[in-house]
Write a protein that holds these residues in place. Structure first.
Motif, PDB file in Angstrom:
ATOM      1  N   GLU A 129       0.831  -1.208   0.000  1.00  0.00           N
ATOM      2  CA  GLU A 129       0.000   0.000   0.000  1.00  0.00           C
ATOM      3  C   GLU A 129       0.866   1.259   0.000  1.00  0.00           C
ATOM      4  OE1 GLU A 129      -0.707  -2.521   2.380  1.00  0.00           O
ATOM      5  OE2 GLU A 129      -2.179  -3.368   1.010  1.00  0.00           O
ATOM      6  N   GLU A 188       3.373   2.228   2.140  1.00  0.00           N
ATOM      7  CA  GLU A 188       3.872   2.794   3.393  1.00  0.00           C
ATOM      8  C   GLU A 188       5.288   2.289   3.604  1.00  0.00           C
ATOM      9  OE1 GLU A 188      -0.547   2.555   3.831  1.00  0.00           O
ATOM     10  OE2 GLU A 188       0.823   0.871   3.876  1.00  0.00           O
ATOM     11  N   GLU A 231      -3.793  14.069   8.486  1.00  0.00           N
ATOM     12  CA  GLU A 231      -4.254  13.800   9.852  1.00  0.00           C
ATOM     13  C   GLU A 231      -3.515  12.566  10.346  1.00  0.00           C
ATOM     14  OE1 GLU A 231      -8.309  12.488  12.230  1.00  0.00           O
ATOM     15  OE2 GLU A 231      -8.489  13.423  10.271  1.00  0.00           O
ATOM     16  N   GLU A 287      -6.532   1.414   9.654  1.00  0.00           N
ATOM     17  CA  GLU A 287      -6.399   2.794   9.227  1.00  0.00           C
ATOM     18  C   GLU A 287      -5.714   3.575  10.337  1.00  0.00           C
ATOM     19  OE1 GLU A 287     -10.190   4.418   8.119  1.00  0.00           O
ATOM     20  OE2 GLU A 287     -10.564   2.803   6.688  1.00  0.00           O
ATOM     21  N   ALA A 312      -3.938   6.954   9.502  1.00  0.00           N
ATOM     22  CA  ALA A 312      -3.836   8.370   9.179  1.00  0.00           C
ATOM     23  C   ALA A 312      -4.606   8.634   7.888  1.00  0.00           C
ATOM     24  CB  ALA A 312      -2.369   8.769   9.015  1.00  0.00           C
ATOM     25  N   VAL A 313      -4.810   9.913   7.615  1.00  0.00           N
ATOM     26  CA  VAL A 313      -5.484  10.328   6.386  1.00  0.00           C
ATOM     27  C   VAL A 313      -4.609  11.368   5.704  1.00  0.00           C
ATOM     28  CG1 VAL A 313      -7.520  11.485   5.420  1.00  0.00           C
ATOM     29  CG2 VAL A 313      -7.770   9.929   7.362  1.00  0.00           C
ATOM     30  N   GLU A 342      -4.748  14.027   2.314  1.00  0.00           N
ATOM     31  CA  GLU A 342      -5.565  14.573   1.236  1.00  0.00           C
ATOM     32  C   GLU A 342      -4.682  15.402   0.316  1.00  0.00           C
ATOM     33  OE1 GLU A 342      -8.957  16.729   2.733  1.00  0.00           O
ATOM     34  OE2 GLU A 342      -9.542  15.072   4.032  1.00  0.00           O
ATOM     35  N   SER A 362      -6.814   9.785   0.855  1.00  0.00           N
ATOM     36  CA  SER A 362      -6.385   8.398   0.953  1.00  0.00           C
ATOM     37  C   SER A 362      -6.091   8.056   2.408  1.00  0.00           C
ATOM     38  CB  SER A 362      -5.122   8.203   0.114  1.00  0.00           C
ATOM     39  OG  SER A 362      -4.728   6.866   0.107  1.00  0.00           O
ATOM     40  N   ASP A 363      -6.389   6.818   2.778  1.00  0.00           N
ATOM     41  CA  ASP A 363      -6.044   6.341   4.111  1.00  0.00           C
ATOM     42  C   ASP A 363      -4.626   5.816   4.106  1.00  0.00           C
ATOM     43  OD1 ASP A 363      -8.573   6.821   5.320  1.00  0.00           O
ATOM     44  OD2 ASP A 363      -9.357   4.995   4.404  1.00  0.00           O
ATOM     45  N   TYR A 383      -2.316   3.106   6.250  1.00  0.00           N
ATOM     46  CA  TYR A 383      -2.515   1.955   7.123  1.00  0.00           C
ATOM     47  C   TYR A 383      -1.256   1.666   7.922  1.00  0.00           C
ATOM     48  CZ  TYR A 383      -6.475   1.535   4.015  1.00  0.00           C
ATOM     49  OH  TYR A 383      -7.613   1.819   3.299  1.00  0.00           O
TER      50      TYR A 383
END
Length: 124
Positions: free
Chosen positions: A8, A10, A38, A51, A53-54, A56, A62-63, A65
């Motif tokens: 994903e 990360e 966030e 999940e 953090a967020v 934008e 997008s989340d 993970y």
């Protein structure tokens, strides 16, 4: 310090039982200009794959993970005022949060840098 990656996009850099987590340079390039981030606060307990953090951008939200389970020790407060740090230094000063690992064995499920580069080639 060993660095691992998820499918994903990360990254996680491990030092002892602590780790720093963010999104990869590839991920920030796909998102475009980051306008809001966030991050989880200290004391937040996260499960692997949850999940955390967020982020934008001008293109999408997008989340992010958690690649491992553990308890958040610090969120990157600088991102609240300067979300563009993710664009300029995604794999450095633009980190999202730090976590105390609850199960270091989960790291074995992640890719090392060479495997992640191969993964990106496969994505095209």
């Amino acid at each position: 310090m060993p660095r691992y990656f998820t499918s994903e996009h990360e990254w996680i850099e491990v030092e002892g039982s602590s780790a720093t987590i963010g999104i990869t340079d590839h991920a920030q390039e796909q998102l475009g200009d980051i306008v809001f981030v966030e991050v989880p606060g200290p004391g937040t307990t996260l499960a692997k794959g949850a999940e955390a953090a967020v982020v934008e951008s001008v293109k999408a939200a997008s989340d992010v993970y958690s690649p491992v389970s553990g308890t958040v020790s610090e969120g990157n407060a600088a991102l609240a005022d300067e979300p563009s740090l993710v664009n300029s230094a995604a794999e450095g000063e633009g980190w999202f949060f730090k976590i105390e690992l609850s199960d270091p064995g989960e790291l074995s499920d992640l890719m090392d840098e060479a495997a992640y580069k191969d993964f990106l080639v496969e994505l095209g």
